[in-house]
Write a protein that holds these residues in place. Structure first.
Motif, PDB file in Angstrom:
ATOM      1  N   SER A   1       0.841  -1.189   0.000  1.00 38.93           N
ATOM      2  CA  SER A   1       0.000   0.000   0.000  1.00 38.93           C
ATOM      3  C   SER A   1       0.883   1.249   0.000  1.00 38.93           C
ATOM      4  O   SER A   1       2.047   1.182   0.396  1.00 38.93           O
ATOM      5  CB  SER A   1      -0.922   0.001   1.222  1.00 38.93           C
ATOM      6  N   PRO A   2       0.363   2.389  -0.481  1.00 34.27           N
ATOM      7  CA  PRO A   2       1.180   3.595  -0.569  1.00 34.27           C
ATOM      8  C   PRO A   2       1.802   4.007   0.766  1.00 34.27           C
ATOM      9  O   PRO A   2       1.178   3.914   1.807  1.00 34.27           O
ATOM     10  CB  PRO A   2       0.183   4.654  -1.060  1.00 34.27           C
ATOM     11  N   VAL A   3       3.031   4.431   0.695  1.00 30.02           N
ATOM     12  CA  VAL A   3       3.717   5.011   1.843  1.00 30.02           C
ATOM     13  C   VAL A   3       3.799   6.509   1.571  1.00 30.02           C
ATOM     14  O   VAL A   3       4.644   6.963   0.810  1.00 30.02           O
ATOM     15  CB  VAL A   3       5.130   4.422   2.016  1.00 30.02           C
ATOM     16  N   SER A   4       2.879   7.262   2.166  1.00 31.44           N
ATOM     17  CA  SER A   4       2.819   8.701   1.896  1.00 31.44           C
ATOM     18  C   SER A   4       3.682   9.463   2.875  1.00 31.44           C
ATOM     19  O   SER A   4       3.491   9.366   4.087  1.00 31.44           O
ATOM     20  CB  SER A   4       1.372   9.190   1.985  1.00 31.44           C
ATOM     21  N   LEU A   5       4.626  10.213   2.348  1.00 33.61           N
ATOM     22  CA  LEU A   5       5.526  11.027   3.161  1.00 33.61           C
ATOM     23  C   LEU A   5       5.217  12.500   2.948  1.00 33.61           C
ATOM     24  O   LEU A   5       5.031  12.941   1.817  1.00 33.61           O
ATOM     25  CB  LEU A   5       6.981  10.773   2.792  1.00 33.61           C
ATOM     26  N   LYS A   6       5.166  13.255   4.001  1.00 38.78           N
ATOM     27  CA  LYS A   6       5.040  14.708   3.894  1.00 38.78           C
ATOM     28  C   LYS A   6       6.396  15.325   4.193  1.00 38.78           C
ATOM     29  O   LYS A   6       6.873  15.304   5.320  1.00 38.78           O
ATOM     30  CB  LYS A   6       3.991  15.245   4.862  1.00 38.78           C
ATOM     31  N   PHE A   7       7.012  15.886   3.161  1.00 38.97           N
ATOM     32  CA  PHE A   7       8.319  16.532   3.322  1.00 38.97           C
ATOM     33  C   PHE A   7       8.114  17.948   3.856  1.00 38.97           C
ATOM     34  O   PHE A   7       7.396  18.748   3.272  1.00 38.97           O
ATOM     35  CB  PHE A   7       9.052  16.598   1.980  1.00 38.97           C
ATOM     36  N   ALA A   8       8.772  18.238   4.951  1.00 39.65           N
ATOM     37  CA  ALA A   8       8.718  19.577   5.545  1.00 39.65           C
ATOM     38  C   ALA A   8       9.980  20.342   5.179  1.00 39.65           C
ATOM     39  O   ALA A   8      11.089  19.825   5.297  1.00 39.65           O
ATOM     40  CB  ALA A   8       8.586  19.479   7.062  1.00 39.65           C
ATOM     41  N   HIS A   9       9.808  21.578   4.731  1.00 36.60           N
ATOM     42  CA  HIS A   9      10.959  22.447   4.469  1.00 36.60           C
ATOM     43  C   HIS A   9      11.571  22.853   5.806  1.00 36.60           C
ATOM     44  O   HIS A   9      10.884  23.405   6.662  1.00 36.60           O
ATOM     45  CB  HIS A   9      10.531  23.693   3.706  1.00 36.60           C
ATOM     46  N   GLU A  10      12.844  22.580   5.974  1.00 36.90           N
ATOM     47  CA  GLU A  10      13.511  22.894   7.234  1.00 36.90           C
ATOM     48  C   GLU A  10      14.212  24.238   7.191  1.00 36.90           C
ATOM     49  O   GLU A  10      14.858  24.647   8.156  1.00 36.90           O
ATOM     50  CB  GLU A  10      14.508  21.784   7.593  1.00 36.90           C
ATOM     51  N   LEU A  11      14.088  24.937   6.076  1.00 33.01           N
ATOM     52  CA  LEU A  11      14.647  26.281   5.933  1.00 33.01           C
ATOM     53  C   LEU A  11      13.535  27.268   5.606  1.00 33.01           C
ATOM     54  O   LEU A  11      12.487  26.891   5.077  1.00 33.01           O
ATOM     55  CB  LEU A  11      15.700  26.312   4.816  1.00 33.01           C
ATOM     56  N   ALA A  12      13.746  28.526   5.943  1.00 28.81           N
ATOM     57  CA  ALA A  12      12.802  29.586   5.607  1.00 28.81           C
ATOM     58  C   ALA A  12      13.238  30.247   4.302  1.00 28.81           C
ATOM     59  O   ALA A  12      14.424  30.404   4.030  1.00 28.81           O
ATOM     60  CB  ALA A  12      12.754  30.618   6.723  1.00 28.81           C
ATOM     61  N   ARG A  13      12.261  30.608   3.500  1.00 33.51           N
ATOM     62  CA  ARG A  13      12.542  31.233   2.202  1.00 33.51           C
ATOM     63  C   ARG A  13      12.351  32.745   2.292  1.00 33.51           C
ATOM     64  O   ARG A  13      11.320  33.231   2.739  1.00 33.51           O
ATOM     65  CB  ARG A  13      11.610  30.667   1.141  1.00 33.51           C
TER      66      ARG A  13
END
Length: 261
Positions: free
Chosen positions: A169-181
């Motif tokens: 089954s899908p392994v859904s990952l939520k990538f979080a930006h660890e830097l501010a733009r």
């Protein structure tokens, strides 16, 4: 002359989503004999600080451990150790050391973008389990590069229990930006402007990052100062009624900054 020596007091961190899925391919000769479902990945479009969607050649590192789903005290067994997962066309993902799902096992996936080998902006990267969960560390990260050279550091994690009766089954990952733009722009009204010099002082750009199960923490080691040439531009002409992006994308650790003048 336009000269800037202070910047935003509070920086925010946006979030991007990536979907990773276990492939349904069944490969013969997996560990333990018989046919086993290989763990695979499929990337979904996400929003990054500088580019929308993954591009050909992008890659991230994956660490994973598995244990018994019935025994939370079971010792985690390593599955992936900074495995490089990459795409040749921006949509299909692959990796070299094939691993297989094991029925009734719980998997903890941890990911870092860009992949560890390509992260030249950091001195060291580690991801290790401990009594309080997995600890991902990026040491000596340097964010002085701007524009196309800026590094968009992202992390993700996901826990999945595999049931062979249901299949992969899908392994859904939520990538979080660890830097501010950040972006610094000048808009002119009715006349041309010559920017003699522009400089951001007091901004933390280098340090160590730690991501645990509960928190993400930056320890800043270096801040910009006058005459260091970081986050600076000079001799820039801006046309009448025009907008100029002075530095391009600036990606720095989240921080609270003090006014300098």
């Amino acid at each position: 002359m336009i000269r800037r020596t202070n910047i935003l007091k509070t920086l925010c961190v946006p979030v991007a989503a990536v979907s990773l899925a276990a492939c349904s391919d069944t490969l013969p000769g997996g560990p333990g004999g018989g046919d086993r479902d290989a763990i695979g990945f499929r990337g979904a479009p996400e929003t990054r600080a500088a580019v929308n969607g993954f591009a050909a050649g992008d890659a991230f590192s994956v660490w994973a451990w598995c244990r018994s789903a019935q025994d939370a005290q079971d010792t985690p067994v390593p599955v992936f150790d900074a495995e490089r997962v990459y795409t040749g066309d921006g949509s299909a993902w692959t990796y070299e050391h094939t691993e297989y799902w094991a029925d009734g096992r719980t998997y903890a996936f941890h990911a870092l973008f860009p992949d560890r080998e390509a992260l030249a902006a950091a001195k060291a990267v580690s991801c290790v389990p401990g009594e309080n969960g997995v600890r991902l560390t990026v040491s000596g990260f340097d964010a002085r590069q701007t524009g196309e050279g800026a590094v968009d550091l992202m992390t993700a994690r996901r826990t999945v229990t595999y049931d062979a009766a249901e299949g992969p089954s899908p392994v859904s990952l939520k990538f979080a930006h660890e830097l501010a733009r950040l972006a610094f722009r000048v808009r002119t009204q009715g006349r041309e402007v010559e920017i003699v010099s522009f400089k951001v002082n007091g901004a933390g750009y280098a340090g160590n990052f730690v991501r645990t199960e509960e928190t993400a923490t930056w320890t800043l080691r270096e801040r910009t100062v006058a005459d260091d040439g970081i986050f600076a531009v000079s001799g820039l002409s801006v046309g009448a009624s025009d907008v100029a992006d002075l530095l391009g994308d600036v990606l720095v650790p989240p921080q609270t900054l003090e006014e300098t003048g």
